[in-house]
Design an enzyme around this catalytic site. Structure first.
Site, short mmCIF file in Angstrom:
data_model
loop_
_atom_site.label_atom_id
_atom_site.label_comp_id
_atom_site.label_asym_id
_atom_site.label_seq_id
_atom_site.Cartn_x
_atom_site.Cartn_y
_atom_site.Cartn_z
N PRO A 98 0.83 -1.22 0.00
CA PRO A 98 0.00 0.00 0.00
C PRO A 98 0.86 1.26 0.00
CG PRO A 98 -0.76 -1.58 1.66
CD PRO A 98 0.54 -2.09 1.15
N LYS A 100 0.32 2.87 -7.01
CA LYS A 100 -0.35 2.14 -8.09
C LYS A 100 -1.50 2.95 -8.66
CE LYS A 100 -1.15 -1.27 -5.29
NZ LYS A 100 -0.42 -0.75 -4.14
N THR A 101 -2.32 3.52 -7.79
CA THR A 101 -3.43 4.35 -8.27
C THR A 101 -2.91 5.61 -8.95
OG1 THR A 101 -4.77 3.52 -6.44
CG2 THR A 101 -5.57 5.46 -7.58
N GLU A 151 19.37 3.46 26.39
CA GLU A 151 19.65 3.94 25.04
C GLU A 151 21.15 4.01 24.78
OE1 GLU A 151 17.37 4.04 22.92
OE2 GLU A 151 15.72 3.82 24.35
N ASP A 170 12.12 -4.68 22.59
CA ASP A 170 13.40 -5.17 22.06
C ASP A 170 13.44 -6.69 22.05
OD1 ASP A 170 14.22 -2.54 21.84
OD2 ASP A 170 15.15 -2.51 23.82
#
Length: 612
Positions: A195, A199-200, A416, A491
Site C-alpha cells: 500500500p 499504483k493508483t 539507550e 526489544d
C-alpha cells in the site's frame, strides 16, 4: 402528483376555518322561559327537530335555543304556538355546523392518506422502472475530454513500471506498428505492490498521458446485495469500452471482486462469484481486435483467483515495490512542489533517513513538516522540521508532559546508551544517527540507525549484530543495575522474531540445517497473523526451532553484555551526556567511545571491534 398534497392541505385549512368562524350570538333559554316568551307574543318562528331541540327567532331579531323535555306532554305547547301564530318548522338534522362539515371532517383524513399512498406509489414506480435498469449499469468514471493533470513526470522513479505502461499506451495509439511485427497487445496488466507505493497514481498518470478514452472504477463498485447486478455492471463497463475502443479500463483494488472462488464462508457468495465469472468471460481474449486493455491494482495478489492471472487475461504482472533511496529523493522533490523549503534541506539525506517509506509515507512526512512549520509560526520547511516530522511518523507524538522520575530518566539514558554503543562497536551494524531520551508515543527513548547504503541482502553477520544491537539496552541494564526492566519488552519481541526467521526461513541454524519453512506470505514483505496456524513441520521440529531461537537470543545478549562490560567507562559517560543533553547525534557517540576506550597499544581505537 406534486399538486395533490398542497390541495389537500388547503381543503383541511378551509374546513378548520369554517368550523372556527364565529356565528351570530345565540342565547340558550330554559323551556319555561321559552313558553313564557311564546305566551307574551315575542317569538316569531321556531325550528324543532326530532330530538326536541328548538332553535328560534324572536320578533326583535335575536335568536335562541332551548330543549323540549321529552317526558312532558307538549300538546299545550302546540296549542300555544297556534294561538300566537308562531311559524313552526320541523327538521331531522342536528345543529352545530351542518352535516357537510361533519362529512368533510370524516373524508378529508381519508383523502389525505389515500393521496399520500398514491403519490408515493407513483414515485416508487418511476424509481423502480428507471432504477432497475440503472442498477445494472457500470459506475465507471469515463475520462475522455477532460483528463487528469497527472503525468508520468509526476510519478518519480519506477522507470521500469512506467516503461511497461507506456508500451501499452503506445500500442493503443499505434497498433499498426505492432501488427507489422506480428505482435498482439496485452489484454491486461496487473500492478502489484505494498500500500502507498503509487499504483493508483500510475493509473491516473495513464489517464493523463493516454490519448484514448479511460474508464476508471473500483472493485467494490461491482458488488451489490442483489445477485446478478455485479455481472451486469461488468457487461455494461466493457460495452462502454467497446463503444469507445481503443480504450483503457482501470480497476483499482481488484481483489474486492477477483478473490479466489470457493473460499467464501457461510454458504458462499453467489453475487461476487458471478461478477468474477463475468469479468473472466469479458477478458477471455476471443476478440483480439477489440483494442481494450485492462489495468488493475492490488496489494493482495495471493488472494486473486488463478483464472484471472493466466495469460490471455492479465498477461503482465508489474511489481511496484517500495522506492529505493534514489527514488525516495525524487519522490520527496515531487511532493515538495508548492511548499517553501529551506536551503539546508538535502533530499538525499532525508531519503537515506527514511528506509522502507512508501510514496504515501513520504507525502505524509512532508505534510507533517509543513504542519510543524505552521505550528512554529512560520511557513518554511527546514531540515530540523523534517527530522522532527520523521520522529513523529515513526515514534508518535512527543509527550512533553510525560515527566520521568529521576531514576527512570537515568535508566532510560543507560538503556539507550547500551543500544548506541553496541551499534558503534559491532562491525556489521548500521551507523548510529541519533540517540534521544525524550518520550515519543509509547517509547521512552529511541536510538536511530541509518544504513550507509540501500540493502537488499542481509548476511548472517549483519543479522547477528542486529540481534546484539536490539538487546543492547537490556544488556546495559544488566551491566549497570544488575537486573533488567520492562523497558526491554519491545526489544525482546523484535529480537525473538528476527531470530525465529533466521532459524525457520533463512536456514542459519546448524542444528536444523539448510531447511526453510517459508509460507509464501512474505511476497509483499508483510507477515500474516494466520502463519502460525499453517505450520508445515512437526511439533518436534517446532521444539527445535524454539531451542535454536532461544540460543541465538541468549548468544546475542551475551555478546552485548561482553562489549558493554569491556567499555563500561564509555557506557557511563554516554549515559551522563544523554541525561544532560537529552538528544545527541552519532558523532557524539563515537567521540565518547574514542575518549573512553583503550587500545592494545594505548592509542584510541577506531570505534569498531571484530565480532567475538
Amino acid at each position: 402528483m406534486r399538486w395533490l398534497l398542497p390541495v389537500v392541505a388547503l381543503i383541511v385549512l378551509i374546513v378548520v376555518l369554517v368550523r372556527t368562524i364565529p356565528s351570530a350570538p345565540v342565547t340558550t333559554v330554559s323551556y319555561s322561559a321559552f313558553t313564557q316568551k311564546v305566551g307574551a307574543g315575542q317569538v316569531k318562528a321556531v325550528d324543532i327537530n326530532a330530538n326536541g331541540a328548538v332553535s328560534g327567532t324572536l320578533k326583535d331579531g335575536r335568536t335562541f335555543t332551548t330543549q323540549i323535555p321529552t317526558v312532558l306532554d307538549t300538546s299545550h305547547l302546540d296549542q300555544l304556538l297556534r294561538t300566537q301564530k308562531v311559524e313552526v318548522t320541523g327538521s331531522r338534522t342536528t345543529s352545530g355546523g351542518g352535516g357537510w362539515v361533519t362529512l368533510a371532517f370524516l373524508l378529508v383524513p381519508l383523502l389525505l392518506i389515500g393521496g399520500l399512498f398514491l403519490w408515493t406509489g407513483r414515485r416508487a414506480g418511476r424509481a423502480l422502472s428507471g432504477g432497475l435498469s440503472a442498477m445494472g449499469r457500470s459506475k465507471a468514471k469515463i475520462i475522455e475530454a477532460e483528463r487528469p493533470t497527472t503525468r508520468f513526470t509526476d510519478v518519480a522513479g519506477y522507470e521500469g513500471v512506467k516503461q511497461e505502461i507506456s508500451e501499452i499506451v503506445d500500442f493503443l495509439r499505434n497498433p499498426e506498428r505492432y501488427a507489422l511485427a506480428g505482435a498482439t497487445g496485452p489484454r491486461g496488466v496487473l500492478m502489484v505492490g505494498p500500500p502507498g507505493t503509487g499504483k493508483t497514481l500510475i493509473g491516473r498518470a495513464v489517464a493523463g498521458e493516454a490519448e484514448v478514452p479511460f474508464l476508471s472504477v473500483t472493485g467494490s463498485a461491482f458488488v451489490e446485495m442483489f445477485v446478478g447486478v455485479g455481472a451486469s455492471r461488468v457487461r455494461d463497463l466493457f460495452g462502454e469500452a467497446r463503444k469507445r475502443a481503443p480504450s483503457i479500463i482501470f480497476i483499482d483494488e481488484i481483489d474486492a471482486v477477483g478473490s479466489r472462488r470457493g473460499t467464501a464462508r457461510l454458504g458462499g457468495n453467489d453475487e461476487r462469484e458471478q461478477t468474477l465469472n463475468q469479468l473472466l468471460a469479458e477478458m477471455d481474449g476471443f476478440d483480439q481486435s477489440s483494442g481494450i486493455v485492462v489495468l488493475a491494482a492490488t496489494n493482495r495478489p495471493e488472494s486473486l483467483d488463478p483464472a484471472l492471472l493466466r495469460p490471455g487475461r492479465f498477461d503482465r504482472h508489474v511489481t511496484v515495490p517500495l522506492p529505493n533511496q534514489t527514488e525516495r529523493a525524487a519522490i520527496l522533490a515531487v511532493h515538495a512542489h508548492g511548499k517553501t523549503v529551506a536551503p539546508d534541506v538535502d533530499w538525499n539525506v532525508i531519503a537515506r533517513a527514511t528506509p522502507g517509506f512508501s510514496g504515501a509515507d513520504l507525502a505524509n512526512l512532508l505534510n507533517e513538516a509543513a504542519i510543524n512549520a505552521v505550528r512554529a509560526g512560520g511557513t518554511v520547511i527546514d531540515a530540523q522540521g523534517l527530522d522532527d516530522a520523521r520522529d513523529r511518523v515513526l515514534l508518535g507524538r512527543r509527550e512533553s508532559s510525560n515527566a520521568l522520575l529521576p531514576e527512570e530518566r537515568h535508566a532510560v539514558a543507560v538503556h539507550e546508551s547500551g543500544h548506541a554503543l553496541v551499534a558503534a562497536l559491532c562491525e556489521h551494524a548500521d551507523p548510529v544517527a541519533k540517540v534521544t531520551i525524550l518520550p515519543s508515543g509509547p517509547a521512552l527513548g529511541a536510538t536511530e540507525q541509518l544504513p550507509e547504503a540501500e540493502r537488499h541482502l542481509y548476511t548472517e553477520g549483519y543479522l547477528t549484530d542486529l540481534l546484539a544491537v536490539r538487546l543492547g539496552g537490556r544488556a546495559a541494564e544488566l551491566v549497570v543495575f544488575g537486573e533488567g526492566s520492562t523497558g526491554a519488552a519491545d526489544d525482546l519481541a523484535g529480537a525473538t522474531q528476527i531470530a525465529a526467521r533466521m532459524i525457520r526461513e533463512f536456514g542459519l541454524s546448524p542444528a536444523l540445517g539448510p531447511v526453510g519453512y517459508g509460507t509464501g506470505a512474505h511476497r509483499l514483505g508483510t507477515e500474516t497473523a494466520e502463519e502460525p496456524l499453517r505450520r508445515p513441520y512437526s511439533e518436534q521440529t517446532q521444539r527445535l526451532i524454539d531451542e535454536e531461537t532461544a540460543r541465538l537470543v541468549r548468544q546475542a545478549e551475551g555478546q552485548a553484555v561482553g562489549l558493554l562490560r569491556e567499555h563500561r567507562s564509555a557506557l557511563d559517560a554516554l549515559a551522563d551526556v544523554l541525561a544532560a543533553r537529552e538528544t545527541v547525534d552519532g558523532t557524539v557517540v563515537l567521540d565518547v567511545l574514542r575518549r573512553n576506550r583503550r587500545g592494545d597499544d594505548g592509542l584510541p581505537g577506531t570505534g569498531k571491534v571484530q565480532e567475538t
